[in-house]
Enzyme design. Structure first.
Site, PDB file in Angstrom:
ATOM      1  N   GLU A  38       1.473  -6.180  25.144  1.00 55.21           N
ATOM      2  CA  GLU A  38       0.787  -7.388  25.925  1.00 55.21           C
ATOM      3  C   GLU A  38       0.004  -7.730  26.044  1.00 55.21           C
ATOM      4  O   GLU A  38      -1.502  -6.887  26.392  1.00 55.21           O
ATOM      5  CB  GLU A  38       1.705  -7.129  27.031  1.00 55.21           C
ATOM      6  CG  GLU A  38       1.318  -7.723  28.523  1.00 55.21           C
ATOM      7  CD  GLU A  38       1.480  -9.567  28.053  1.00 55.21           C
ATOM      8  OE1 GLU A  38       2.650  -9.629  27.971  1.00 55.21           O
ATOM      9  OE2 GLU A  38       1.065 -10.665  27.950  1.00 55.21           O
ATOM     10  N   THR A  82       2.081 -15.959  26.071  1.00 54.08           N
ATOM     11  CA  THR A  82       3.330 -14.760  25.308  1.00 54.08           C
ATOM     12  C   THR A  82       3.859 -15.863  25.515  1.00 54.08           C
ATOM     13  O   THR A  82       4.486 -15.285  24.132  1.00 54.08           O
ATOM     14  CB  THR A  82       3.753 -14.281  27.339  1.00 54.08           C
ATOM     15  OG1 THR A  82       3.378 -13.178  27.079  1.00 54.08           O
ATOM     16  CG2 THR A  82       5.406 -13.559  26.529  1.00 54.08           C
ATOM     17  N   HIS A 199      -1.190  -6.287  31.357  1.00 54.19           N
ATOM     18  CA  HIS A 199      -0.879  -7.187  31.853  1.00 54.19           C
ATOM     19  C   HIS A 199      -2.312  -7.458  32.860  1.00 54.19           C
ATOM     20  O   HIS A 199      -2.131  -6.621  33.857  1.00 54.19           O
ATOM     21  CB  HIS A 199       0.420  -8.635  31.822  1.00 54.19           C
ATOM     22  CG  HIS A 199       0.696  -9.395  31.911  1.00 54.19           C
ATOM     23  ND1 HIS A 199      -0.306  -9.783  33.406  1.00 54.19           N
ATOM     24  CD2 HIS A 199       1.015 -10.566  31.511  1.00 54.19           C
ATOM     25  CE1 HIS A 199       0.021 -11.611  33.172  1.00 54.19           C
ATOM     26  NE2 HIS A 199       0.318 -12.046  31.953  1.00 54.19           N
ATOM     27  N   ASP A 258      -0.213 -10.108  21.637  1.00 54.65           N
ATOM     28  CA  ASP A 258       0.235 -12.044  22.098  1.00 54.65           C
ATOM     29  C   ASP A 258      -1.022 -12.665  21.943  1.00 54.65           C
ATOM     30  O   ASP A 258      -1.084 -13.682  21.705  1.00 54.65           O
ATOM     31  CB  ASP A 258       1.356 -12.127  22.776  1.00 54.65           C
ATOM     32  CG  ASP A 258       0.609 -11.956  25.103  1.00 54.65           C
ATOM     33  OD1 ASP A 258      -0.481 -10.570  24.773  1.00 54.65           O
ATOM     34  OD2 ASP A 258       1.501 -11.962  25.049  1.00 54.65           O
ATOM     35  N   HIS A 259      -1.742 -12.567  23.309  1.00 48.94           N
ATOM     36  CA  HIS A 259      -3.161 -12.980  23.496  1.00 48.94           C
ATOM     37  C   HIS A 259      -4.449 -11.912  23.867  1.00 48.94           C
ATOM     38  O   HIS A 259      -4.118 -10.910  24.022  1.00 48.94           O
ATOM     39  CB  HIS A 259      -2.708 -13.581  24.027  1.00 48.94           C
ATOM     40  CG  HIS A 259      -2.348 -13.658  25.337  1.00 48.94           C
ATOM     41  ND1 HIS A 259      -2.683 -13.022  26.062  1.00 48.94           N
ATOM     42  CD2 HIS A 259      -0.631 -13.920  25.734  1.00 48.94           C
ATOM     43  CE1 HIS A 259      -2.027 -13.087  27.228  1.00 48.94           C
ATOM     44  NE2 HIS A 259      -0.688 -12.955  26.680  1.00 48.94           N
TER      45      HIS A 259
HETATM   46  C1  GP9 Z   1       6.526 -12.212  31.580  1.00 50.57           C
HETATM   47  C2  GP9 Z   1       5.360 -11.497  30.284  1.00 50.57           C
HETATM   48  C3  GP9 Z   1       4.193 -12.799  30.691  1.00 50.57           C
HETATM   49  O1  GP9 Z   1       7.291 -12.873  31.629  1.00 50.57           O
HETATM   50  O2  GP9 Z   1       5.197 -12.065  28.990  1.00 50.57           O
HETATM   51  O3  GP9 Z   1       3.137 -13.606  29.821  1.00 50.57           O
HETATM   52  P1  GP9 Z   1       1.992 -13.752  29.901  1.00 50.57           P
HETATM   53  O4  GP9 Z   1       0.855 -14.906  31.729  1.00 50.57           O
HETATM   54  O5  GP9 Z   1       1.029 -12.485  29.321  1.00 50.57           O
HETATM   55  O6  GP9 Z   1       2.311 -15.311  29.159  1.00 50.57           O
HETATM   56 MN    MN Z   2       1.078 -12.075  26.924  1.00 54.84          MN
END
Ligand code: GP9
Ligand code: MN
Length: 428
Positions: A38, A82, A199, A258-259
């Site tokens: 993440e 995500t 996150h 992911d980002h």
């Molecule tokens: C929530 C998680 C967060 O289930 O995958 O997503 P994001 O905020 O990074 O798009």
């Molecule tokens: Mn994410």
């Protein structure tokens, strides 16, 4: 419409890169782990705070001789964050210019996603794991469309308030408690595990803090290395579980970020983290790099410098797995020798080994300097690159917005029947 489909197929035919016979089929029949790191950016690899490595375990993994690591791999997400990453990783289709394709089209559209392909053509069992509620980003519906046999979400895990932080289960507990499900999956399997603790806003309970924060003075940035450090430890623990369960040596382990974790709004903090006086838009484009690593016993590893992004993952993995690929996918195998290395950002900007274009400004990718007076030849090249980027983005949008995959079913593939899937926790 079917004429849209024709343009898509014609475009793909022209742009498909060759496979690399040195790697093709090398992972045939192996279990596959996709580990979603993440908000994890590439700059964290080998990064230190006060002399201490932030991600020592991932660093070791990155430099392992059986890991193929990519150091010019970019995230290509837009607002779907995500979910855009997941859409690209498992379908090789771009997210949309606005909103989330998974949310808007995940329920209704026809897909030919990694889980469906691997289960239908190679007999894989497929499962997704995530420590948040099932409905976030419409996963519970999209995963059915993608053909996931199982989806283990928060209700499948022991609940205790101290187990949660931010969006859900803490990564260490998540990995630990996922093992009991993993061990029961018939092999070969394809398993995706989506982490969560690293996150925004990067908060972590005291007893899990084991590295100092950075000191940029930007409070939304400084905790980032702490949760990244925690994620790194969680990953190391997971590797230990896999070894114990006898799953390490017969699996291909794929890691990706992911980002970004630190958005472009934090220019001054970013400059400080990178040890620069200030950052240019070129630096910020470079800052969009995320890790992509493929580890497997016996794989010839090393650091690969090809320019690519999330859109390229699925074709790369299918080639490694030796799966015939007639699917509609916009990426290209990262191991191919003749691939186009122009990497599209979702807003139409792009990076490549030669030119980087941000808005109307063109940079020399080697020096990071603005090219002030472009020659006619340079202009022509950049225009061609821009054209390529604009075309692939808009054709991908047409596939999703027009649900074009319903008109195209490659030989040997059957349309996924969503009604056959249920992820409900049994209460009996
Ligand atoms: C929530 C998680 C967060 O289930 O995958 O997503 P994001 O905020 O990074 O798009
Ligand atoms: Mn994410």
């Amino acid at each position: 419409s079917s004429s849209d489909l024709k343009s898509v197929l014609a475009y793909l035919k022209k742009n498909k890169a060759d496979t690399n016979i040195k790697y093709y089929g090398k992972a045939k029949g192996k279990n596959v782990f996709i580990i979603h790191l993440e908000s994890f950016q590439q700059f964290l690899i080998d990064y230190k705070v006060k002399g201490k490595a932030v991600t020592p375990n991932l660093n070791k993994f990155y430099h392992n001789k059986s890991t193929l690591s990519f150091d010019n791999f970019y995230n290509q997400v837009a607002q779907g964050k995500t979910s855009d990453a997941e859409m690209m990783l498992e379908n090789s289709l771009f997210g949309l210019p606005t909103g989330s394709a998974m949310t808007q089209y995940g329920t209704s559209n026809t897909f030919q996603a990694a889980p469906a392909i691997l289960s239908q053509t190679e007999g894989y069992t497929t499962a997704a794991f995530h420590g948040d509620v099932a409905s976030f980003w419409n996963r519970d519906n999209a995963y059915k469309s993608w053909g996931y046999n199982y989806f283990f979400y928060s209700s499948y895990y022991k609940e205790k308030s101290s187990y949660n932080i931010g969006y859900g289960l803490k990564d260490k507990i998540f990995f630990k408690d996922s093992v009991k499900y993993l061990e029961q999956l018939p092999q070969p399997f394809y398993a995706k595990l989506i982490t969560l603790t690293n996150h925004y806003p990067y908060t972590l309970d005291k007893q899990n803090q084991s590295i100092d924060k950075t000191t940029t003075g930007d409070s939304t940035v400084d905790g980032y290395v702490q949760t990244a450090h925690y994620l790194d430890q969680a990953f190391a623990e997971f590797v230990t579980y896999l070894k114990k369960a006898g799953l390490y040596n017969n699996s291909m382990i794929v890691l990706y970020g992911d980002h970004y974790g630190i958005s472009n709004n934090h220019r001054s903090a970013i400059a400080q983290l990178l040890g620069k006086k200030s950052v240019t838009n070129f630096d910020l484009a470079q800052f969009q790099k995320v890790p992509f690593m493929i580890h497997m016993k016996g794989l010839k590893g090393g650091i690969n410098h090809t320019y690519g992004g999330e859109i390229d993952v699925l074709p790369t993995l299918l080639d490694l797995l030796g799966v015939k690929n007639d699917y509609i996918q916009f990426g290209n195998d990262l191991l191919s020798k003749d691939r186009n290395q122009t990497v599209a950002f979702r807003n139409g900007n792009f990076v490549s080994p030669t030119y980087t274009k941000i808005g109307s400004t063109v940079y020399n990718s080697k020096t990071g300097k603005v090219i002030e007076n472009m020659t006619a030849a340079q202009k022509k090249t950049v225009k061609q690159m821009q054209n390529h980027v604009t075309t692939e983005l808009s054709l991908s949008d047409r596939v999703i917005e027009g649900d074009l995959l319903r008109f195209y079913t490659p030989k040997g593939f059957k349309k996924v029947d969503k009604s056959k899937y249920s992820y409900k926790v049994s209460t009996s």
